[in-house]
Design a protein around this motif. Structure first.
Motif, PDB file in Angstrom:
ATOM      1  N   LEU A 263       0.826  -1.212   0.000  1.00 29.50           N
ATOM      2  CA  LEU A 263       0.000   0.000   0.000  1.00 29.50           C
ATOM      3  C   LEU A 263       0.858   1.259   0.000  1.00 29.50           C
ATOM      4  CD1 LEU A 263      -2.754  -0.903   2.637  1.00 29.50           C
ATOM      5  CD2 LEU A 263      -3.038  -0.745   0.157  1.00 29.50           C
ATOM      6  N   GLY A 264       2.123   1.109   0.369  1.00 29.20           N
ATOM      7  CA  GLY A 264       3.014   2.263   0.441  1.00 29.20           C
ATOM      8  C   GLY A 264       3.370   2.679   1.849  1.00 29.20           C
ATOM      9  N   LEU A 265       2.853   1.954   2.862  1.00 29.66           N
ATOM     10  CA  LEU A 265       3.177   2.284   4.248  1.00 29.66           C
ATOM     11  C   LEU A 265       4.601   1.840   4.590  1.00 29.66           C
ATOM     12  CD1 LEU A 265      -0.002   1.419   6.377  1.00 29.66           C
ATOM     13  CD2 LEU A 265       0.946   3.664   5.872  1.00 29.66           C
ATOM     14  N   ARG A 266       5.288   2.649   5.360  1.00 32.47           N
ATOM     15  CA  ARG A 266       6.652   2.324   5.769  1.00 32.47           C
ATOM     16  C   ARG A 266       6.864   2.516   7.273  1.00 32.47           C
ATOM     17  NH1 ARG A 266       6.210   0.364   1.674  1.00 32.47           N
ATOM     18  NH2 ARG A 266       7.461   0.500  -0.224  1.00 32.47           N
ATOM     19  N   ASN A 267       6.179   3.475   7.870  1.00 33.03           N
ATOM     20  CA  ASN A 267       6.450   3.840   9.266  1.00 33.03           C
ATOM     21  C   ASN A 267       5.582   3.077  10.260  1.00 33.03           C
ATOM     22  OD1 ASN A 267       8.256   5.709   8.190  1.00 33.03           O
ATOM     23  ND2 ASN A 267       6.703   7.322   8.139  1.00 33.03           N
ATOM     24  N   PHE A 268       5.554   1.766  10.114  1.00 35.03           N
ATOM     25  CA  PHE A 268       4.819   0.936  11.077  1.00 35.03           C
ATOM     26  C   PHE A 268       5.780  -0.032  11.741  1.00 35.03           C
ATOM     27  CE2 PHE A 268       4.509  -1.299   7.004  1.00 35.03           C
ATOM     28  CZ  PHE A 268       4.928  -2.579   7.342  1.00 35.03           C
ATOM     29  N   ARG A 269       5.346  -0.538  12.896  1.00 33.08           N
ATOM     30  CA  ARG A 269       6.147  -1.495  13.644  1.00 33.08           C
ATOM     31  C   ARG A 269       5.318  -2.751  13.909  1.00 33.08           C
ATOM     32  NH1 ARG A 269       6.899   0.217  18.706  1.00 33.08           N
ATOM     33  NH2 ARG A 269       5.354   1.884  18.580  1.00 33.08           N
ATOM     34  N   ILE A 270       5.995  -3.886  14.008  1.00 38.07           N
ATOM     35  CA  ILE A 270       5.330  -5.148  14.318  1.00 38.07           C
ATOM     36  C   ILE A 270       5.699  -5.541  15.743  1.00 38.07           C
ATOM     37  CG2 ILE A 270       5.057  -7.579  13.727  1.00 38.07           C
ATOM     38  CD1 ILE A 270       5.988  -6.883  10.899  1.00 38.07           C
ATOM     39  N   LEU A 271       4.684  -5.695  16.578  1.00 39.45           N
ATOM     40  CA  LEU A 271       4.891  -6.128  17.961  1.00 39.45           C
ATOM     41  C   LEU A 271       4.556  -7.614  18.053  1.00 39.45           C
ATOM     42  CD1 LEU A 271       3.178  -3.142  19.826  1.00 39.45           C
ATOM     43  CD2 LEU A 271       5.535  -3.328  19.001  1.00 39.45           C
ATOM     44  N   LEU A 272       5.366  -8.353  18.784  1.00 40.91           N
ATOM     45  CA  LEU A 272       5.205  -9.804  18.837  1.00 40.91           C
ATOM     46  C   LEU A 272       5.290 -10.311  20.276  1.00 40.91           C
ATOM     47  CD1 LEU A 272       5.040 -12.294  16.851  1.00 40.91           C
ATOM     48  CD2 LEU A 272       7.515 -12.486  17.146  1.00 40.91           C
ATOM     49  N   ASN A 273       4.444 -11.282  20.578  1.00 45.05           N
ATOM     50  CA  ASN A 273       4.464 -11.882  21.917  1.00 45.05           C
ATOM     51  C   ASN A 273       3.886 -13.293  21.846  1.00 45.05           C
ATOM     52  OD1 ASN A 273       4.917 -11.979  24.677  1.00 45.05           O
ATOM     53  ND2 ASN A 273       2.920 -11.137  25.213  1.00 45.05           N
ATOM     54  N   SER A 274       4.038 -14.040  22.926  1.00 49.07           N
ATOM     55  CA  SER A 274       3.405 -15.351  23.048  1.00 49.07           C
ATOM     56  C   SER A 274       2.538 -15.355  24.284  1.00 49.07           C
ATOM     57  CB  SER A 274       4.452 -16.466  23.154  1.00 49.07           C
ATOM     58  OG  SER A 274       3.811 -17.714  23.409  1.00 49.07           O
ATOM     59  N   LEU A 275       1.334 -15.905  24.168  1.00 49.20           N
ATOM     60  CA  LEU A 275       0.407 -15.969  25.296  1.00 49.20           C
ATOM     61  C   LEU A 275       0.343 -17.368  25.896  1.00 49.20           C
ATOM     62  CD1 LEU A 275      -2.574 -13.774  24.035  1.00 49.20           C
ATOM     63  CD2 LEU A 275      -0.616 -13.120  25.421  1.00 49.20           C
ATOM     64  N   GLY A 276       1.259 -18.262  25.467  1.00 47.00           N
ATOM     65  CA  GLY A 276       1.246 -19.597  26.026  1.00 47.00           C
ATOM     66  C   GLY A 276       0.058 -20.419  25.563  1.00 47.00           C
ATOM     67  N   ASP A 277      -0.189 -21.516  26.223  1.00 44.17           N
ATOM     68  CA  ASP A 277      -1.317 -22.375  25.857  1.00 44.17           C
ATOM     69  C   ASP A 277      -2.043 -22.860  27.112  1.00 44.17           C
ATOM     70  OD1 ASP A 277       0.332 -24.296  26.969  1.00 44.17           O
ATOM     71  OD2 ASP A 277       0.832 -25.265  25.077  1.00 44.17           O
ATOM     72  N   LYS A 278      -2.873 -23.865  26.959  1.00 44.51           N
ATOM     73  CA  LYS A 278      -3.684 -24.334  28.088  1.00 44.51           C
ATOM     74  C   LYS A 278      -2.853 -24.991  29.186  1.00 44.51           C
ATOM     75  CE  LYS A 278      -4.799 -28.672  25.711  1.00 44.51           C
ATOM     76  NZ  LYS A 278      -5.912 -29.511  25.186  1.00 44.51           N
ATOM     77  N   GLU A 279      -1.580 -25.285  28.877  1.00 45.50           N
ATOM     78  CA  GLU A 279      -0.727 -25.893  29.885  1.00 45.50           C
ATOM     79  C   GLU A 279      -0.116 -24.846  30.812  1.00 45.50           C
ATOM     80  OE1 GLU A 279      -0.561 -29.096  30.267  1.00 45.50           O
ATOM     81  OE2 GLU A 279      -1.857 -29.414  28.503  1.00 45.50           O
ATOM     82  N   CYS A 280       0.396 -23.745  30.227  1.00 49.56           N
ATOM     83  CA  CYS A 280       1.118 -22.767  31.040  1.00 49.56           C
ATOM     84  C   CYS A 280       0.334 -21.487  31.332  1.00 49.56           C
ATOM     85  CB  CYS A 280       2.453 -22.409  30.371  1.00 49.56           C
ATOM     86  SG  CYS A 280       2.332 -21.876  28.648  1.00 49.56           S
ATOM     87  N   ARG A 281      -0.664 -21.161  30.541  1.00 44.53           N
ATOM     88  CA  ARG A 281      -1.371 -19.909  30.758  1.00 44.53           C
ATOM     89  C   ARG A 281      -2.152 -19.875  32.069  1.00 44.53           C
ATOM     90  NH1 ARG A 281      -3.660 -17.755  26.008  1.00 44.53           N
ATOM     91  NH2 ARG A 281      -5.724 -17.025  26.482  1.00 44.53           N
ATOM     92  N   PRO A 282      -2.815 -20.973  32.486  1.00 43.52           N
ATOM     93  CA  PRO A 282      -3.548 -20.925  33.759  1.00 43.52           C
ATOM     94  C   PRO A 282      -2.662 -20.565  34.945  1.00 43.52           C
ATOM     95  CG  PRO A 282      -4.245 -22.822  32.492  1.00 43.52           C
ATOM     96  CD  PRO A 282      -3.055 -22.242  31.779  1.00 43.52           C
ATOM     97  N   VAL A 283      -1.410 -21.020  34.925  1.00 47.40           N
ATOM     98  CA  VAL A 283      -0.484 -20.707  36.022  1.00 47.40           C
ATOM     99  C   VAL A 283      -0.191 -19.207  36.021  1.00 47.40           C
ATOM    100  CG1 VAL A 283       1.781 -21.181  37.030  1.00 47.40           C
ATOM    101  CG2 VAL A 283       0.545 -22.997  35.827  1.00 47.40           C
ATOM    102  N   TYR A 284       0.025 -18.662  34.834  1.00 44.59           N
ATOM    103  CA  TYR A 284       0.291 -17.222  34.733  1.00 44.59           C
ATOM    104  C   TYR A 284      -0.951 -16.416  35.127  1.00 44.59           C
ATOM    105  CZ  TYR A 284       0.889 -12.605  32.693  1.00 44.59           C
ATOM    106  OH  TYR A 284       0.943 -11.244  32.521  1.00 44.59           O
ATOM    107  N   ARG A 285      -2.103 -16.886  34.690  1.00 45.17           N
ATOM    108  CA  ARG A 285      -3.359 -16.192  34.998  1.00 45.17           C
ATOM    109  C   ARG A 285      -3.541 -16.038  36.508  1.00 45.17           C
ATOM    110  NH1 ARG A 285      -9.002 -16.974  35.553  1.00 45.17           N
ATOM    111  NH2 ARG A 285     -10.243 -15.727  34.098  1.00 45.17           N
ATOM    112  N   GLU A 286      -3.255 -17.103  37.237  1.00 46.46           N
ATOM    113  CA  GLU A 286      -3.386 -17.069  38.693  1.00 46.46           C
ATOM    114  C   GLU A 286      -2.387 -16.092  39.309  1.00 46.46           C
ATOM    115  OE1 GLU A 286      -3.023 -20.161  42.477  1.00 46.46           O
ATOM    116  OE2 GLU A 286      -3.413 -20.936  40.441  1.00 46.46           O
ATOM    117  N   GLY A 287      -1.155 -16.108  38.795  1.00 45.78           N
ATOM    118  CA  GLY A 287      -0.139 -15.196  39.309  1.00 45.78           C
ATOM    119  C   GLY A 287      -0.470 -13.743  39.012  1.00 45.78           C
TER     120      GLY A 287
END
Length: 263
Positions: free
Chosen positions: A12-36
């Protein structure tokens, strides 16, 4: 999907954008983080509505844009510190593939997208020329979404583009798109019989895959031709009672301005 999205914005011609990246885990590790995270949030000075949100979906609180809330979240636990080995390996592979494709990104451990059905990869495209509402698109994996709505277990991935914000980002960079005309043929009827006949022709053209439009309402010839010009159509068909009686229409080439009678 991230690489395709990057290519789409650049096309489209856009240049001044940034890509942010992260991981939210899965059903094994996310519940532990959610509680914390919930334990941490309960110790903050938050209003009742925000605390209620923390009990239902604490990740939404991390996405809160209010400065007074963000200030208290400085020391919030980060999900990346809770990822299981499988999620860590998956996220590292995603990062490596994106890097190998020459796509730049920024790790953002607080990027959550605010929705419970996301799993593992989440990403967002932001444009710094838009102020606080800087996201122009984003998405990620949501492997649990199909099951959440009663479907089978089905790995999923996708993203959405914010059309209005993308347009604003283009304006911020001074990019003008050269879009092809959305209409090829514009029909202008003069009289009720011509309206009936040309409406049928427009419907026929559309079935053949030709983009066609019609002068609706009770505009005169001058007003209808203005509409035809605004539509960007290459050709305009004009027909009145006499034309129909003779089995012809007036065909106008909108680029050259020439007209001819066509049967």
């Amino acid at each position: 999907m991230i690489i395709l999205a990057d290519q789409a914005y650049r096309s489209l011609g856009l240049r001044n954008f940034r890509i942010l990246l992260n991981s939210l885990g899965d059903k094994e590790c996310r519940p532990v983080y959610r509680e914390g995270l919930q334990t941490f949030l309960r110790g903050l000075d938050l209003d009742e509505e925000t605390l209620r949100r923390a009990d239902i979906n604490p990740l939404r609180v991390l996405d809160d844009k209010r400065p007074d809330v963000q200030k208290q979240l400085t020391d919030a636990p980060l999900l990346r510190d809770y990822l299981c080995d499988a999620c860590k390996a998956y996220h590292e592979e995603v990062r490596e593939l994106i890097t190998a494709a020459g796509v730049s990104f920024e790790d953002d451990p607080k990027l959550v997208r605010g929705l419970d059905y996301y799993t593992r990869t989440t990403f967002e495209f932001v444009h710094d020329g838009l102020g606080s509402q800087s996201a122009v698109g984003g998405g990620g994996r949501y492997d649990g979404l199909s099951e959440m709505i009663g479907g089978p277990a089905l790995p999923s991935v996708g993203w959405a583009l914010g059309v209005d914000r993308t347009v604003l980002a283009l304006e911020a960079e001074g990019v003008e798109l050269r879009l092809p005309a959305s209409t090829s043929v514009f029909a202008v009827p003069l009289g009720e019989e011509a309206r009936r006949v040309l409406f049928a022709k427009v419907t026929e053209l559309r079935k053949l895959g030709i983009a066609a439009d019609f002068s609706y309402g009770s505009k005169g010839l001058k007003g209808a031709m203005k509409s035809a010009n605004r539509s960007g159509a290459r050709y305009t068909i004009v027909a009145g009672e006499r034309d129909l009686a003779e089995g012809v229409v007036q065909l106008k080439d909108m680029e050259s301005g020439s007209s001819r009678r066509s049967g």
